[in-house]
Design a protein around this motif. Structure first.
Motif, PDB file in Angstrom:
ATOM      1  N   PRO A 165      45.473  55.191  25.994  1.00  0.00           N
ATOM      2  CA  PRO A 165      45.280  53.733  25.971  1.00  0.00           C
ATOM      3  C   PRO A 165      46.519  52.967  26.417  1.00  0.00           C
ATOM      4  N   GLU A 166      47.686  53.590  26.316  1.00  0.00           N
ATOM      5  CA  GLU A 166      48.908  52.926  26.760  1.00  0.00           C
ATOM      6  C   GLU A 166      48.884  52.617  28.253  1.00  0.00           C
ATOM      7  N   ASP A 167      48.057  53.351  29.003  1.00  0.00           N
ATOM      8  CA  ASP A 167      47.971  53.137  30.450  1.00  0.00           C
ATOM      9  C   ASP A 167      46.797  52.248  30.850  1.00  0.00           C
ATOM     10  N   THR A 168      46.120  51.640  29.878  1.00  0.00           N
ATOM     11  CA  THR A 168      44.950  50.822  30.183  1.00  0.00           C
ATOM     12  C   THR A 168      45.275  49.716  31.176  1.00  0.00           C
ATOM     13  N   LYS A 169      46.466  49.141  31.082  1.00  0.00           N
ATOM     14  CA  LYS A 169      46.838  48.038  31.974  1.00  0.00           C
ATOM     15  C   LYS A 169      46.850  48.442  33.441  1.00  0.00           C
ATOM     16  N   PHE A 170      46.876  49.759  33.714  1.00  0.00           N
ATOM     17  CA  PHE A 170      46.885  50.236  35.103  1.00  0.00           C
ATOM     18  C   PHE A 170      45.548  50.855  35.521  1.00  0.00           C
ATOM     19  N   MET A 171      44.517  50.733  34.686  1.00  0.00           N
ATOM     20  CA  MET A 171      43.271  51.472  34.885  1.00  0.00           C
ATOM     21  C   MET A 171      42.161  50.671  35.569  1.00  0.00           C
ATOM     22  N   TYR A 172      42.458  49.448  36.012  1.00  0.00           N
ATOM     23  CA  TYR A 172      41.428  48.606  36.637  1.00  0.00           C
ATOM     24  C   TYR A 172      40.215  48.467  35.710  1.00  0.00           C
ATOM     25  N   LYS A 173      40.530  48.192  34.441  1.00  0.00           N
ATOM     26  CA  LYS A 173      39.478  48.032  33.431  1.00  0.00           C
ATOM     27  C   LYS A 173      38.619  46.815  33.739  1.00  0.00           C
ATOM     28  N   GLU A 268      25.994  38.477  40.204  1.00  0.00           N
ATOM     29  CA  GLU A 268      27.169  37.605  40.336  1.00  0.00           C
ATOM     30  C   GLU A 268      28.171  37.873  39.223  1.00  0.00           C
ATOM     31  N   TRP A 269      27.675  38.114  38.005  1.00  0.00           N
ATOM     32  CA  TRP A 269      28.555  38.413  36.872  1.00  0.00           C
ATOM     33  C   TRP A 269      29.248  39.753  37.050  1.00  0.00           C
ATOM     34  N   ILE A 270      28.517  40.747  37.519  1.00  0.00           N
ATOM     35  CA  ILE A 270      29.111  42.074  37.726  1.00  0.00           C
ATOM     36  C   ILE A 270      30.172  42.022  38.815  1.00  0.00           C
ATOM     37  N   ASP A 271      29.882  41.323  39.909  1.00  0.00           N
ATOM     38  CA  ASP A 271      30.861  41.189  40.995  1.00  0.00           C
ATOM     39  C   ASP A 271      32.111  40.448  40.520  1.00  0.00           C
ATOM     40  N   TYR A 272      31.904  39.422  39.710  1.00  0.00           N
ATOM     41  CA  TYR A 272      33.032  38.651  39.179  1.00  0.00           C
ATOM     42  C   TYR A 272      33.936  39.542  38.320  1.00  0.00           C
ATOM     43  N   LYS A 273      33.335  40.350  37.466  1.00  0.00           N
ATOM     44  CA  LYS A 273      34.129  41.227  36.600  1.00  0.00           C
ATOM     45  C   LYS A 273      34.896  42.263  37.417  1.00  0.00           C
ATOM     46  N   ASN A 274      34.271  42.805  38.452  1.00  0.00           N
ATOM     47  CA  ASN A 274      34.944  43.797  39.289  1.00  0.00           C
ATOM     48  C   ASN A 274      36.136  43.184  40.028  1.00  0.00           C
ATOM     49  N   GLU A 275      35.985  41.942  40.473  1.00  0.00           N
ATOM     50  CA  GLU A 275      37.105  41.255  41.123  1.00  0.00           C
ATOM     51  C   GLU A 275      38.218  40.980  40.127  1.00  0.00           C
ATOM     52  N   LEU A 276      37.830  40.608  38.914  1.00  0.00           N
ATOM     53  CA  LEU A 276      38.818  40.316  37.890  1.00  0.00           C
ATOM     54  C   LEU A 276      39.585  41.579  37.481  1.00  0.00           C
ATOM     55  N   ALA A 277      38.916  42.725  37.528  1.00  0.00           N
ATOM     56  CA  ALA A 277      39.590  43.989  37.217  1.00  0.00           C
ATOM     57  C   ALA A 277      40.752  44.234  38.179  1.00  0.00           C
ATOM     58  N   ILE A 278      40.544  43.914  39.453  1.00  0.00           N
ATOM     59  CA  ILE A 278      41.606  44.045  40.458  1.00  0.00           C
ATOM     60  C   ILE A 278      42.730  43.055  40.169  1.00  0.00           C
ATOM     61  N   HIS A 282      46.533  44.195  39.049  1.00  0.00           N
ATOM     62  CA  HIS A 282      47.627  43.978  39.994  1.00  0.00           C
ATOM     63  C   HIS A 282      48.644  42.975  39.445  1.00  0.00           C
ATOM     64  N   ARG A 283      48.199  42.060  38.597  1.00  0.00           N
ATOM     65  CA  ARG A 283      49.146  41.173  37.920  1.00  0.00           C
ATOM     66  C   ARG A 283      50.051  41.979  36.991  1.00  0.00           C
ATOM     67  N   GLU A 284      49.439  42.905  36.244  1.00  0.00           N
ATOM     68  CA  GLU A 284      50.223  43.790  35.361  1.00  0.00           C
ATOM     69  C   GLU A 284      51.183  44.645  36.167  1.00  0.00           C
ATOM     70  N   LEU A 285      50.723  45.108  37.329  1.00  0.00           N
ATOM     71  CA  LEU A 285      51.569  45.950  38.178  1.00  0.00           C
ATOM     72  C   LEU A 285      52.772  45.174  38.682  1.00  0.00           C
ATOM     73  N   SER A 286      52.549  43.936  39.079  1.00  0.00           N
ATOM     74  CA  SER A 286      53.666  43.105  39.590  1.00  0.00           C
ATOM     75  C   SER A 286      54.669  42.819  38.474  1.00  0.00           C
ATOM     76  N   MET A 287      54.196  42.596  37.260  1.00  0.00           N
ATOM     77  CA  MET A 287      55.103  42.367  36.127  1.00  0.00           C
ATOM     78  C   MET A 287      55.885  43.619  35.790  1.00  0.00           C
ATOM     79  N   PHE A 288      55.228  44.785  35.925  1.00  0.00           N
ATOM     80  CA  PHE A 288      55.882  46.064  35.651  1.00  0.00           C
ATOM     81  C   PHE A 288      57.011  46.305  36.619  1.00  0.00           C
ATOM     82  N   LYS A 289      56.764  45.953  37.885  1.00  0.00           N
ATOM     83  CA  LYS A 289      57.813  46.157  38.900  1.00  0.00           C
ATOM     84  C   LYS A 289      58.992  45.266  38.653  1.00  0.00           C
TER      85      LYS A 289
END
Length: 289
Positions: A165-173, A268-278, A282-289
């Protein structure tokens, strides 16, 4: 490809060692000979399942992406267990049996196993079975109740990939769900499209007949059947207060909200969630860097 960490293996283990070294530390482990004194160890194969449950109608699922046209956990097909087992032996198929309480329908199978005394309060009414054919897989997810899971495999080989679970932020949940983006291929990950996956530390174990994998609370898991086989899971409630609270939210709030929005917004809801996962990942990834 991922650089996997091989999950620790032991032949046998005492209640105290399991509790202190794995449960308290929330660390996965494979116990190789935990079932060798069970009747199931010698009895549970496909021919036995056909004999005691061949006439049972079972729900089957494939690996199609989540669709607004389908209800949550709606089966893709149904057939007799005997016919499904014949299908498994004919060749690869992506049809799987998922979270099926066959032992409730076939009470005599309950005499074939024991609830291991490992210091966990296991649900006695919920031994769930899973079946799959060669090459079929269970998409990467974590269980909605964040349970501690004892996963016993029978008849054949199965590959299990776990992520902390510690890696959830990188899992495109996917928001309001317990899955990641379904277009991620965890056998051949696309690190250009999903660069955050480079940051995770996945664990791996190949299970053979009779072996048990302990999956701690809320761990992601991806299962792939190397050969036709089946497994049984026993579970215990999440004990960590934060995980128990999150499980309650998942079951009684997030799941119902997600179902409501799927019904209201559809694809539309499913597509929205999939976009939000990205975006979220990627926001978490940029903060990690």
């Amino acid at each position: 490809m991922f650089n996997y960490i091989e999950i620790e293996r032991v032949e046998k283990i005492s209640k105290e060692d399991f509790y202190n070294n794995f449960y308290k530390k929330q660390k996965p482990v494979v116990i190789e000979k935990i079932t060798q004194n069970w009747p199931a160890f010698t009895k549970w194969d496909f021919e036995y399942i056909k004999q005691v449950a061949g006439d049972k109608i079972v729900p089957l699922y494939n690996n199609d992406p989540v669709s607004a046209d389908k209800k949550v956990n709606e089966p893709d097909a149904r057939m007799k267990m005997a016919d499904y087992i014949d299908l498994l032996h004919k060749g690869p198929t992506d049809l799987r049996i998922f979270l099926f309480n066959l032992l409730k329908q076939v009470p005599e199978m309950q005499k074939d196993f024991e609830f291991p005394d490992l210091g966990l309060n296991l649900f006695k009414s919920m031994p769930m079975l899973f079946f799959g054919g060669a090459g079929s897989n269970v998409f990467m997810h974590f269980d909605i109740d964040l349970a501690n899971i004892l996963h016993f495999h029978f008849s054949g080989k199965k590959q299990c990939i776990l992520v902390s679970p510690e890696d959830t932020k990188f899992m495109y949940k996917v928001p309001y769900a317990t899955i990641c983006r379904e277009d991620i291929n965890f056998d051949q990950p696309d690190f250009e499209k999903f660069p955050a996956l480079k940051k995770i530390k996945p664990f791996r174990a190949d299970l053979s007949h009779g072996e048990m994998l302990y999956m701690p609370e809320g761990w992601w898991h991806y299962m792939k059947y190397i050969t036709p086989g089946f497994s049984m899971s026993l579970r215990s409630l999440a004990k960590r207060p934060s995980n128990f609270t999150q499980a309650i939210l998942n079951i009684f709030v997030k799941r119902h909200y997600d179902n409501y929005m799927r019904k209201k917004k559809g694809q539309e809801w499913i597509d929205y969630k999939n976009e939000l996962a990205i975006k979220n990942t990627h926001r978490e990834l940029s903060m990690f860097k």
